[in-house]
Design a protein around this motif. Structure first.
Motif, short mmCIF file in Angstrom:
data_model
loop_
_atom_site.label_atom_id
_atom_site.label_comp_id
_atom_site.label_asym_id
_atom_site.label_seq_id
_atom_site.Cartn_x
_atom_site.Cartn_y
_atom_site.Cartn_z
N PRO A 105 0.80 -1.24 0.00
CA PRO A 105 0.00 0.00 0.00
C PRO A 105 0.83 1.28 0.00
CG PRO A 105 -0.10 -1.13 2.14
CD PRO A 105 0.58 -2.06 1.20
N SER A 106 2.11 1.18 0.41
CA SER A 106 2.93 2.41 0.43
C SER A 106 3.44 2.77 -0.96
CB SER A 106 4.15 2.22 1.33
OG SER A 106 3.74 1.85 2.60
N LEU A 107 3.34 1.83 -1.89
CA LEU A 107 3.81 2.09 -3.26
C LEU A 107 2.58 2.39 -4.12
CD1 LEU A 107 6.54 -0.62 -3.13
CD2 LEU A 107 6.99 1.75 -3.80
N VAL A 108 2.50 3.61 -4.61
CA VAL A 108 1.27 4.10 -5.24
C VAL A 108 1.42 4.10 -6.77
CG1 VAL A 108 -0.32 6.06 -5.32
CG2 VAL A 108 0.99 5.60 -3.24
N PRO A 109 0.44 3.53 -7.50
CA PRO A 109 0.52 3.55 -8.97
C PRO A 109 0.45 4.98 -9.51
CG PRO A 109 -1.09 1.93 -8.22
CD PRO A 109 -0.70 2.74 -7.02
N ARG A 110 1.42 5.32 -10.38
CA ARG A 110 1.48 6.67 -10.96
C ARG A 110 1.20 6.67 -12.45
NH1 ARG A 110 0.71 9.51 -6.75
NH2 ARG A 110 2.44 9.74 -5.31
N ARG A 111 1.63 5.58 -13.11
CA ARG A 111 1.52 5.54 -14.56
C ARG A 111 1.29 4.08 -14.95
NH1 ARG A 111 6.31 8.53 -18.01
NH2 ARG A 111 5.09 8.84 -19.90
N ALA A 112 0.42 3.84 -15.91
CA ALA A 112 0.13 2.44 -16.29
C ALA A 112 -0.23 2.36 -17.76
CB ALA A 112 -1.02 1.90 -15.44
N ARG A 113 -0.04 1.17 -18.32
CA ARG A 113 -0.35 0.96 -19.74
C ARG A 113 -0.54 -0.52 -20.02
NH1 ARG A 113 3.10 4.08 -24.38
NH2 ARG A 113 1.25 4.42 -25.66
N VAL A 114 -1.49 -0.81 -20.88
CA VAL A 114 -1.70 -2.19 -21.34
C VAL A 114 -0.91 -2.40 -22.63
CG1 VAL A 114 -3.45 -3.70 -22.41
CG2 VAL A 114 -3.98 -2.49 -20.28
N PHE A 115 -0.22 -3.53 -22.71
CA PHE A 115 0.51 -3.93 -23.92
C PHE A 115 -0.12 -5.21 -24.42
CE2 PHE A 115 4.13 -1.06 -23.81
CZ PHE A 115 3.99 -0.55 -22.53
N ASP A 116 -0.66 -5.19 -25.62
CA ASP A 116 -1.38 -6.37 -26.09
C ASP A 116 -0.44 -7.36 -26.75
OD1 ASP A 116 -3.39 -8.10 -26.44
OD2 ASP A 116 -4.26 -7.10 -28.19
N MET A 117 0.20 -8.18 -25.90
CA MET A 117 1.12 -9.20 -26.41
C MET A 117 0.37 -10.36 -27.07
SD MET A 117 4.46 -9.03 -25.26
CE MET A 117 5.32 -7.98 -24.10
N PHE A 118 -0.88 -10.56 -26.66
CA PHE A 118 -1.58 -11.80 -27.02
C PHE A 118 -2.96 -11.52 -27.63
CE2 PHE A 118 0.60 -11.95 -22.87
CZ PHE A 118 1.66 -12.79 -23.16
N PRO A 119 -3.02 -10.89 -28.82
CA PRO A 119 -4.31 -10.62 -29.45
C PRO A 119 -5.17 -11.88 -29.57
CG PRO A 119 -2.59 -9.51 -30.64
CD PRO A 119 -1.90 -10.37 -29.63
N HIS A 120 -6.47 -11.69 -29.55
CA HIS A 120 -7.49 -12.73 -29.73
C HIS A 120 -7.62 -13.67 -28.53
CE1 HIS A 120 -7.03 -11.01 -33.60
NE2 HIS A 120 -5.89 -11.63 -33.84
N THR A 121 -6.88 -13.38 -27.45
CA THR A 121 -7.08 -14.10 -26.19
C THR A 121 -7.29 -13.02 -25.13
OG1 THR A 121 -4.83 -14.00 -25.30
CG2 THR A 121 -5.27 -15.72 -26.93
N ALA A 122 -7.70 -13.46 -23.93
CA ALA A 122 -7.94 -12.47 -22.86
C ALA A 122 -6.63 -12.03 -22.20
CB ALA A 122 -8.87 -13.09 -21.82
N HIS A 123 -5.51 -12.66 -22.56
CA HIS A 123 -4.24 -12.33 -21.91
C HIS A 123 -3.70 -10.98 -22.37
CE1 HIS A 123 -3.90 -16.25 -20.09
NE2 HIS A 123 -4.23 -16.78 -21.25
N HIS A 124 -2.98 -10.32 -21.50
CA HIS A 124 -2.32 -9.06 -21.87
C HIS A 124 -1.27 -8.73 -20.81
CE1 HIS A 124 -5.84 -8.18 -19.37
NE2 HIS A 124 -5.19 -7.14 -18.90
N GLU A 125 -0.37 -7.84 -21.17
CA GLU A 125 0.69 -7.41 -20.25
C GLU A 125 0.33 -6.01 -19.74
OE1 GLU A 125 3.37 -9.53 -19.92
OE2 GLU A 125 4.59 -8.26 -18.61
N VAL A 126 0.61 -5.75 -18.47
CA VAL A 126 0.37 -4.40 -17.93
C VAL A 126 1.66 -3.90 -17.30
CG1 VAL A 126 -1.05 -3.00 -16.39
CG2 VAL A 126 -1.98 -5.09 -17.32
N LEU A 127 2.00 -2.66 -17.60
CA LEU A 127 3.18 -2.04 -17.00
C LEU A 127 2.68 -0.95 -16.04
CD1 LEU A 127 6.34 -2.00 -17.19
CD2 LEU A 127 6.11 -0.10 -18.78
#
Ligand SMILES: C[S@@+](CC[C@H](N)C(=O)[O-])C[C@H]1O[C@@H](n2cnc3c(N)ncnc32)[C@H](O)[C@@H]1O
Length: 373
Positions: A342-364
């Motif tokens: 909880p002390s580490l707060v999300p500041r910036r995020a993005r989805v990277f679609d490594m796996f089109p046509h499936t529900a999988h994806h990468e998040v940074l």
């Protein structure tokens, strides 16, 4: 994307194939947002889309059928082979190579393993495309190895693969590969990713979508470039993609990875980079490395397997690490790990679609330690 195998109900691996690509992408973004939750000041960058076909740099083909007419693809519910050699997800180099590999199976007399009778030798053909091809034959035993070797000159002439190896997987289990890898040609496949050339050995992990991986590493570099981080760790570093991208003069980086092979490949990529970077790679467990370290670094990058960083989250929460860059292929374990920090707060995020046509994806996600009032 149009797929004849899907239309003929021969393969349903691409569970989202009938969903328009922009809708796939917005669905993944919604899922990632819901998992990470609302945080004041969190900026979501637009999702990074993939090519809709020809993006998958690795083919894992189950071999079935007969020696003369092998199928390269998947097994159906009865254990019989369905040939998917024209699967449109694979890179063009892989699609072009699969018929030659099927011809090699016949030429070398490699009997496909039959899961119903537990007979036969060849279980999988694994192909990765980087700067050339890496071909691996997963065999039940070493029985067919002499025939593979005998006919190898033909394969070299037809495909000019950079690396060929045999993997021995003796178990009657749906396990892709065993512990024994027998090199036959070459050692490492060069994998250019952005301005870095990574090196893969047969059993190294590498992201399956090279173009989207390049975008991921490029953002990792851009998002961390101006952070006040003189010291950084890349935990679960694999062959070193994040470490080599976040390194710059004045920053000391350590990559930590369980696989000694991957660490050797990462060191080779660093040495061949032609630039002076202060990056060292260590083989070992990420949590043990963190616990044993004398000092915590300023920045930690984590890119764990699907289970997430588990106990390492507690260590990071209690540490003085100021920034964490978390790259996740599983938003459920990501959400769990974020709750434990909880002390580490999300500041910036993005989805990277490594796996089109499936529900999988990468998040940074870039996390910053909250300043206590
Ligand atoms: C998702 S891959 C990430 C690889 C790399 N970061 C990349 O960009 O290609 C996860 C990596 O974590 C490694 N790994 C798994 N458990 C580990 C552990 N306990 N400590 C260190 N590395 C581990 C695996 O061998 C694998 O290479």
């Amino acid at each position: 994307m149009r797929c004849d195998y899907y239309d003929a109900a021969l393969c349903r691996s691409c569970t989202l194939l009938r969903v328009d690509y922009p809708d796939q992408l917005s669905g993944k973004q919604a899922r990632a947002r819901a998992a990470i939750g609302d945080h004041p000041g969190l900026v979501w960058e637009p999702a990074v889309a993939s090519a809709e076909h020809g993006f998958r740099n690795k083919a894992k083909m189950v071999v079935a059928g007969t020696v003369d007419e092998p199928t390269l693809g998947i097994l159906d519910a009865t254990g019989h082979g369905t040939d998917l050699r024209r699967c449109p997800l694979h890179t063009p180099g892989i699609v072009a190579a699969l018929p030659t590999l099927a011809a090699f199976v016949a030429r070398a007399g490699l009997t496909p393993y039959d899961v119903t009778t537990r007979r036969g030798e060849l279980k999988y053909v694994l192909v990765t495309e980087g700067d050339g091809l890496m071909v691996r034959f997963v065999l039940r035993s070493t029985e067919a190895l002499a025939r593979v070797r005998k006919h190898l000159p033909w394969l070299l002439q037809e495909l000019e693969p950079a690396v060929v190896s045999a993997n021995i997987q003796p178990l009657h289990k749906a396990v892709l590969e065993g512990d024994v890898e027998i090199p036959l040609v070459g050692e490492q496949l060069a994998m250019p990713v952005g301005d870095v050339v990574l090196h893969l050995q047969p059993r190294s992990f590498f992201q399956t979508n090279t173009t989207v991986a390049a975008a991921l590493y490029s953002d990792a570099r851009a998002w961390t470039r101006d952070l006040p981080a003189r010291t950084a760790w890349d935990l679960f570093c694999g062959v070193g993609g994040f470490a080599l991208h976040i390194a710059h003069p004045g920053r000391e980086v350590v990559g930590v990875e369980l696989s000694e092979e991957a660490v050797a490949s990462a060191a080779r990529s660093r040495d061949g980079s032609g630039t002076e970077v202060d990056v060292r790679f260590v083989a070992g467990d990420a949590l043990a490395f963190a616990r044993d370290a004398e000092r915590a670094p300023d920045l930690v990058v984590v890119n764990p397997p699907r289970r997430g960083i588990t106990e390492l989250a507690g260590w990071l929460e209690a540490s003085r690490v100021r920034h964490v860059l978390y790259s996740s292929c599983n938003v459920d374990s990501l959400a769990q790990d974020l709750n434990a920090m909880p002390s580490l707060v999300p500041r910036r995020a993005r989805v990277f679609d490594m796996f089109p046509h499936t529900a999988h994806h990468e998040v940074l996600v870039l996390l910053e330690r909250a300043v206590r009032a």
